[in-house]
Design an enzyme around this catalytic site. Sequence first.
Site, short mmCIF file in Angstrom:
data_model
loop_
_atom_site.label_atom_id
_atom_site.label_comp_id
_atom_site.label_asym_id
_atom_site.label_seq_id
_atom_site.Cartn_x
_atom_site.Cartn_y
_atom_site.Cartn_z
CB CYS A 209 -0.68 0.09 1.79
SG CYS A 209 -1.94 1.57 1.06
CB CYS A 225 -5.00 -1.23 2.52
SG CYS A 225 -3.19 -1.30 3.25
CG ASP A 344 18.82 -5.95 -16.26
OD1 ASP A 344 18.63 -7.34 -16.60
OD2 ASP A 344 18.91 -5.56 -15.33
ZN LIG Z 1 -2.90 0.63 3.65
#
Ligand SMILES: [Zn+2]
Length: 420
Positions: A209, A225, A344
């Site tokens: 988050c 979240c 890369d």
């Molecule tokens: Zn969060």
Amino acid sequence: MTDAKMPLRAKVASSVSRTAAALSRAAGRGDGSVIGGWIGLKIDPDLLAHLSAGRAIALVSGTNGKTTTTRLTSAAVGVLGRVATNSFGANMPSGHTSALAKAGSTPYAVLEVDEHYLAQVLEATEPHVVALLNLSRDQLDRAKEVAMMAQLWRAALVRHTNVRVVANADDPMVVWAATPPGDPARGINPPHVTWFSAGQRWHDDSWVCPECGSTIQRSGDQWWCTGCALRRPEPQWVVEDEGVLDPTGAWHKVSLQLPGKVNLGNAATALAVAAEFGVRPVDAVSRLGIVTSVAGRYAQVDKDGRNIRLLLAKNPASWLEAFDMADNAPTLLSINARDPDGLDTSWLFDVDFAPLRGRQVLITGDRAYDLAVRLDVNDVPFQHVRTFDDAIRSVPPGRLEVIANYTAFQDIRAELDRVI
Ligand SMILES: [Zn+2]
């Protein structure tokens, strides 16, 4: 602002910018849009602001899909009148300046903006609406930039709360950037933001988050979240089947010449942005079908009975999208690692090539052997070919999908231009 109303310095700068672009074109040095804009800005550093004044402007930014979404949005906004827009690759202020100078006076402009320049271009153009598509790593060595970019976007938008925002509800980084700081629970539906859902295949840059550092969990379309109130907002524009649901719940069939669900998502974004200018989706939807290839991407070429289609994949997220767009047909993968591609190639290990199992897979390009190792680990059988012609001879008549990263894509385009 029309030419007549511009300050003298801006008029001169605009005119010199157009001339320089024309000279550069005449000299065979590309379309001249970068050099023309660069010279114009040297003469008048405020030229972009002067050229923007009086136009209703949409900015389109994000890591992937911005060129195509800009084309689709220009087509949709074109319902209302003439639209200025920038050419492929010229997505920094010099390119915007040149595009507006070249277009002359237009009521509308739709500009693709490199994500690093969004704050600067917001400041200069004072747009009506900004579309935020997604944020993912472009190359492995730039992975840290994702969170930093979200921070820059958020800081820029906080300074322009009068700007309408059309943002991707499926990308936690974008949702966070579009949501004003403070309590995300209160901020999740700010009145100036319209959310769209275009689906998101790539999640590896948004497990943490950006607000609190806790883990982000996912289930189906939803994400949230585990440590704070940041979660997926309810989108008002949604891709459903072969069309788009608008905020009133009406469904519009979208017939594109561009492949894949990814482009349906880009179409949903374009309709949402156009709606911010007052364009009804029912009026705009048929215009989306006029967009064919975008800077050679999705171009189809017929050669020796093979229908060859070109798909550009420049970073891990766009490789996953390309697998989704490609038909279940023989597929040529080409990888280079020159400067514009990033030197890369370890990012190849971020991409799951399993969707290619069961297809005839050919590989080529400067770094074909890096790709070979990756495919071997991924249990995807493949055959190495030295040239594009060898690839064509190795597949049966019918569709050949070509997925290539940036300079490999340019090489193949050049080779096809020679043979047709
Ligand atoms: Zn969060």
